[in-house]
Design a protein around this motif. Structure first.
Motif, PDB file in Angstrom:
ATOM      1  N   LYS A 185      18.849 -31.071  20.797  1.00  0.00           N
ATOM      2  CA  LYS A 185      19.501 -30.373  19.691  1.00  0.00           C
ATOM      3  C   LYS A 185      19.432 -31.208  18.421  1.00  0.00           C
ATOM      4  CE  LYS A 185      24.183 -29.697  19.494  1.00  0.00           C
ATOM      5  NZ  LYS A 185      25.460 -29.041  19.840  1.00  0.00           N
ATOM      6  N   HIS A 189      17.258 -30.284  15.150  1.00  0.00           N
ATOM      7  CA  HIS A 189      18.007 -29.998  13.921  1.00  0.00           C
ATOM      8  C   HIS A 189      17.696 -30.981  12.805  1.00  0.00           C
ATOM      9  CE1 HIS A 189      21.454 -30.617  11.191  1.00  0.00           C
ATOM     10  NE2 HIS A 189      21.084 -29.395  10.937  1.00  0.00           N
ATOM     11  N   ASN A 215      15.002 -22.056   9.045  1.00  0.00           N
ATOM     12  CA  ASN A 215      15.773 -23.177   9.585  1.00  0.00           C
ATOM     13  C   ASN A 215      17.137 -23.271   8.915  1.00  0.00           C
ATOM     14  OD1 ASN A 215      15.058 -24.120   7.079  1.00  0.00           O
ATOM     15  ND2 ASN A 215      13.906 -25.887   7.801  1.00  0.00           N
ATOM     16  N   ASN A 225      25.672 -25.057  10.321  1.00  0.00           N
ATOM     17  CA  ASN A 225      24.761 -25.164   9.186  1.00  0.00           C
ATOM     18  C   ASN A 225      25.476 -24.838   7.877  1.00  0.00           C
ATOM     19  OD1 ASN A 225      22.262 -25.864  10.514  1.00  0.00           O
ATOM     20  ND2 ASN A 225      22.325 -23.814  11.418  1.00  0.00           N
ATOM     21  N   THR A 258      15.932 -22.601  13.721  1.00  0.00           N
ATOM     22  CA  THR A 258      17.331 -22.828  13.358  1.00  0.00           C
ATOM     23  C   THR A 258      18.124 -23.346  14.556  1.00  0.00           C
ATOM     24  OG1 THR A 258      17.118 -20.928  11.889  1.00  0.00           O
ATOM     25  CG2 THR A 258      19.351 -21.742  12.298  1.00  0.00           C
ATOM     26  N   GLU A 259      18.840 -24.427  14.389  1.00  0.00           N
ATOM     27  CA  GLU A 259      19.732 -24.950  15.422  1.00  0.00           C
ATOM     28  C   GLU A 259      21.142 -24.428  15.165  1.00  0.00           C
ATOM     29  OE1 GLU A 259      18.504 -27.148  18.153  1.00  0.00           O
ATOM     30  OE2 GLU A 259      20.267 -25.994  18.655  1.00  0.00           O
ATOM     31  N   GLN A 294      15.792 -19.173  18.611  1.00  0.00           N
ATOM     32  CA  GLN A 294      15.090 -20.424  18.307  1.00  0.00           C
ATOM     33  C   GLN A 294      13.847 -20.546  19.193  1.00  0.00           C
ATOM     34  OE1 GLN A 294      16.008 -24.489  19.732  1.00  0.00           O
ATOM     35  NE2 GLN A 294      16.736 -24.849  17.639  1.00  0.00           N
TER      36      GLN A 294
END
Ligand code: CU
Ligand code: CU
Length: 332
Positions: A185, A189, A215, A225, A258-259, A294
């Motif tokens: 992760k 990220h 992202n 985020n 995108t995390e 993702q």
């Protein structure tokens, strides 16, 4: 990671040009020291230009051509089995400006988030020299078909070390690559990912080709985020709309890295497009919105019926207001 006080809520209140005409209560800017530290400056009135949705007054970082290398892929080459395609990727810890005045302490491939576009034609021998110039162990894991010892899971490359990945490029489509060191992760990220385009033996029909990697950036280290982008800079394509031609198909190689959030999405105004999941078959869907988990990716093909200015953005409104929106300028 930081002692920032900027919450998603504050950013939504203040940082978004999408909320035009609403008096804005806060505006996020980075301290001069950069490095994950952001501060909210409260003020009661609308800053001139702050509420602009499109054009020079949009608060987005970078100059008009800064993202060209991540938006426009190198040209496709004709099928030529066994041809060697070589790339060098260097992991590099670097601060990147992800929104106007907001920096992120990234782990990058070749200095940018996302990393460089890798492109090959099916049956090319892909050879990627990986140099770990960062402070942590990393790898490169490619999506696609390759031997187990080229998978970037077990062959951990320590700081100062190198590794060469080599395998025939297949299958055709929009693939991707990312670091697979643990904790995964964090390594994803932090920014270690990019687009990997494999062209089919029979060339795709001519088009204006673009790459968009979706992202997000957690700039205050709270596991959420604060900004969402395509190709790494919030609101960039609102400040600098992408000029395309009505007479020419627009082909977008689209991926989601995108995390923290389960999905991301791409929505286009005023038009429908063909969406080929993974781009590895002829199967497509005719739609104006696609969502990707993702690691999902695909190919978008747009034939604009009209000239004019058309918005594209994540159809999670929050993502759009935190940076993931832009415009096509369709001309004849
Ligand atoms: Cu890594
Ligand atoms: Cu993956």
């Amino acid at each position: 990671m930081s002692n920032s006080r900027v919450t998603r809520k504050q950013l939504l209140l203040g940082a978004a040009p999408a909320v035009a005409a609403v008096p804005l209560g806060g505006y996020a800017v980075a301290s001069a020291a950069g490095a994950d530290r952001t501060a909210v400056h409260e003020h009661g009135d609308v800053r001139p230009g702050h509420a602009a949705m499109i054009g020079a007054d949009v608060p987005a970082p970078g100059g008009p051509h800064d993202l060209d290398g991540l938006l426009v892929p190198p040209p496709a080459l004709p099928h030529s089995p066994g041809r060697v395609r070589e790339y060098t990727l260097t992991a590099d810890d670097r601060e990147v400006e992800v929104a106007q005045g907001v920096t992120f302490a990234a782990w990058t491939y070749n200095g940018t988030v996302p990393g460089p576009i890798i492109r090959a034609t099916e049956d090319d021998l892909l050879r990627v020299h990986f140099v770990n110039g960062g402070a942590h162990p990393h790898t490169i894991h490619f999506h696609g078909i390759h031997p187990a010892d080229m998978d970037g899971v077990f062959e951990i490359v320590g700081p100062g070390e190198r590794f060469t990945y080599e395998f025939p490029a297949r299958p055709a489509g929009m693939q991707l690559y990312h670091c697979h060191a643990t904790p995964l992760k964090k390594h994803i990220h932090k920014g270690l990912y990019g687009a990997f385009v494999i062209d089919p033996k029979e060339p795709r029909k001519p088009a204006q080709e673009l790459v968009m990697v979706m992202n997000g950036f957690d700039t205050d280290g709270d596991g959420e985020n604060n900004f969402y982008t395509v190709n790494g800079k919030a609101f960039y394509y609102a400040k600098y709309p992408i000029r395309v031609r009505r007479s020419q198909t627009v082909r977008i190689y689209l991926a989601n890295l995108t995390e923290f959030d389960l999905i991301n999405s791409f929505h286009l105004h005023g038009e429908f497009f063909r969406y080929y999941p993974t781009g590895s078959t002829d199967h497509f869907e005719y739609t104006d919105t696609v969502m990707q988990c993702q690691g999902e990716r695909g190919i978008v093909e747009i034939d604009f019926h009209s000239t004019g200015t058309f918005m594209f953005h994540a159809h999670q409104s929050e993502f759009a207001e935190l940076g993931w929106m832009g415009f096509f300028d369709v001309v004849d």
